[in-house]
Design an enzyme around this catalytic site. Structure first.
Site, PDB file in Angstrom:
ATOM      1  N   ARG A  46       0.826  -1.216   0.000  1.00  0.00           N
ATOM      2  CA  ARG A  46       0.000   0.000   0.000  1.00  0.00           C
ATOM      3  C   ARG A  46       0.857   1.262   0.000  1.00  0.00           C
ATOM      4  O   ARG A  46       0.536   2.231  -0.685  1.00  0.00           O
ATOM      5  CB  ARG A  46      -0.894   0.032   1.244  1.00  0.00           C
ATOM      6  N   LYS A 208     -19.169 -17.095   0.021  1.00  0.00           N
ATOM      7  CA  LYS A 208     -20.607 -16.960   0.274  1.00  0.00           C
ATOM      8  C   LYS A 208     -21.366 -16.153  -0.766  1.00  0.00           C
ATOM      9  O   LYS A 208     -20.935 -15.079  -1.169  1.00  0.00           O
ATOM     10  CB  LYS A 208     -20.814 -16.299   1.635  1.00  0.00           C
ATOM     11  N   GLY A 368      -9.750  -8.485  -1.141  1.00  0.00           N
ATOM     12  CA  GLY A 368      -8.667  -8.862  -0.238  1.00  0.00           C
ATOM     13  C   GLY A 368      -8.056 -10.209  -0.571  1.00  0.00           C
ATOM     14  O   GLY A 368      -6.847 -10.322  -0.804  1.00  0.00           O
ATOM     15  N   GLY A 391     -13.183  -3.407   0.108  1.00  0.00           N
ATOM     16  CA  GLY A 391     -14.581  -2.986   0.208  1.00  0.00           C
ATOM     17  C   GLY A 391     -14.994  -1.973  -0.851  1.00  0.00           C
ATOM     18  O   GLY A 391     -16.056  -2.099  -1.453  1.00  0.00           O
TER      19      GLY A 391
END
Ligand code: ADP
Ligand code: MG
Length: 412
Positions: A46, A208, A368, A391
């Site tokens: 990052r 999921k 991620g 996100g």
């Protein structure tokens, strides 16, 4: 990574080209929420991605004031979540340029640290989330942050899905622009998702369906082909009447799966029906002696769990990629943390990287675990674009408006 030219029809936003920073106090929102163990930064990816903005500001003799959060201190001082270890990480990344530290991000000490800055110097202020006002987007806190600067730069795309003081509130008080990393993220996402070269394929995996309903629903209406892998494919298979044994499934999302398959059949805007590619075979683990085997999806026994897609499915995916112009990828197609269930994810990564290198495909990946899987294969660098955001990348792909981005676009 390839630079992609901007497309005329996409909303524009001010960049570092449009704003004068020489000699000015420039407040920059960055995402220095990096992994740390015992006060040591363990992954500087990052930080490295922030270098273009940092070095440009230093070179242009701005007084650089960096704002960031780290972790979730929830409005109180938490010693373990100090940004102090980032001073060395930033300085090293910039090849030894000294970085000063302000022990708070607002108040007397911060103001004094800012006042002492000379052109070309860099100051990192303490964790924004030590103050409640940050996440509440409080007007008073936004104003206090803005008071440090003459100009505001947002270089934290990965934080822009949150309307916080340092991403939204502050823009009401200062002239602003996108930093170079923000610019790169926006241009790539706008070009390849909003104005993609078609056929456009999305690969969605992960564990999921429930965490990706909005994503699947948006994508099925936009893309030409949707590859569904990972554990979430089991829910789709079960909904279609296949037995999936002990595989991870979500019984309460069978209807969701069917409605996504239904939506795929309808024409929508630029695309005709969306072709859905589900596994036709799987790599599975048995609780009895059989261990790991491969079979068609109609032969999953009660004692087995499907942990990766099989070879015949891989061939389908590979044929699909060979005739696609753009691919967007989120979510590993197997349980990649455990061998040998990483194989399909790695094979697909290699295939996409190869086609991208041959300029046959534009490839965008984010998330991620997806980025971690690509790092494992050392394949990420060959992709057209790897989003640094988890996100925020997902919310963009879900078709949501990101408040921090919206604030920048308003100016155009
Ligand atoms: P991202 O973080 O990139 O958005 P997700 O968090 O949605 O991705 O999904 C990643 C997780 O999905 C990984 O932990 C991986 O092990 C898991 N996963 C993928 N396929 C399977 C499977 N068949 N069975 C169980 N877990 C799986
Ligand atoms: Mg994840």
């Amino acid at each position: 990574m390839n630079a992609i030219a901007s497309v005329k029809t996409i909303p524009s936003f001010p960049t570092l080209n449009d704003i004068d920073v020489a000699g000015k106090r420039v407040v920059v929102r960055m995402d220095l929420n990096v992994p740390m163990i015992n006060g040591r930064v363990t992954d500087t990816t990052r930080v490295m991605r922030l270098l273009p903005t940092l070095t440009e500001l230093v070179k242009k003799k701005a007084k650089v004031i960096i704002l960031s959060h780290l972790g979730r201190p929830k409005g109180a001082y938490v010693p373990d979540l100090t940004l102090a270890p980032l001073v060395d990480a930033l300085s090293q990344a910039m090849g030894g340029v000294p970085v000063k530290f302000g022990v708070d991000c607002v108040g007397k000490e911060a103001e004094e640290a800012v006042a002492a800055l000379k052109p070309g110097e860099v100051l990192l202020l303490e964790n924004l989330r030590f103050h409640e006002g940050e996440e509440k987007n409080s007007p008073a806190f936004s104003k206090a942050l803005a008071a440090h600067g003459d100009v505001y730069i947002n270089d934290a795309f990965s934080c822009s899905h949150r309307a916080h003081a340092s991403t939204v509130g502050i823009t009401k008080h200062l002239p602003f622009a996108a930093g170079r990393l923000m610019e790169e993220e926006l241009r790539n996402l706008q070009t390849h998702l909003s104005h993609p070269a078609r056929p456009l394929t999305a690969i969605v995996g992960g564990s999921k369906v429930s965490t990706k309903i909005a994503l699947l629903t948006n994508l099925v209406n936009k893309v030409d082909r949707l590859v569904i892998g990972g554990a979430m494919a089991n829910t789709f298979l079960l909904a279609q009447g296949y037995k999936v044994g002990k595989s991870l499934v979500e019984q309460d999302h069978l209807k969701t799966a069917l409605s996504i398959l239904e939506a795929a059949k309808k024409k929508n805007g630029e695309r005709e029906a969306c072709e859905i590619i589900l596994p036709i075979d799987v790599v599975k683990r048995s609780t009895d002696e059989a261990g790991t085997t491969m079979s068609g999806i109609d032969k999953i026994h009660a004692s087995e769990s499907a942990l990766d897609v099989g070879n015949r499915t891989l061939r389908l995916i590979s044929d699909c990629l060979a005739t696609s112009k753009t691919v967007i990828w989120n979510g590993p197609v197997g349980m990649f943390e455990t061998r040998p269930y990483d194989i399909s994810t790695l094979v697909i990564a290699r295939e996409i990287a190869g086609l991208t290198a041959e300029k046959k495909l534009a490839s965008i990946a984010g998330g991620g675990d997806t980025v971690a899987a690509l790092a494992l294969a050392d394949m990420g660098k060959n992709f057209t674009y790897l989003s640094t955001a988890g996100g925020a990348f997902l919310e963009w792909m879900e078709g949501k408006t990101l408040p921090g981005v919206e604030a920048l676009l308003k100016a155009a």
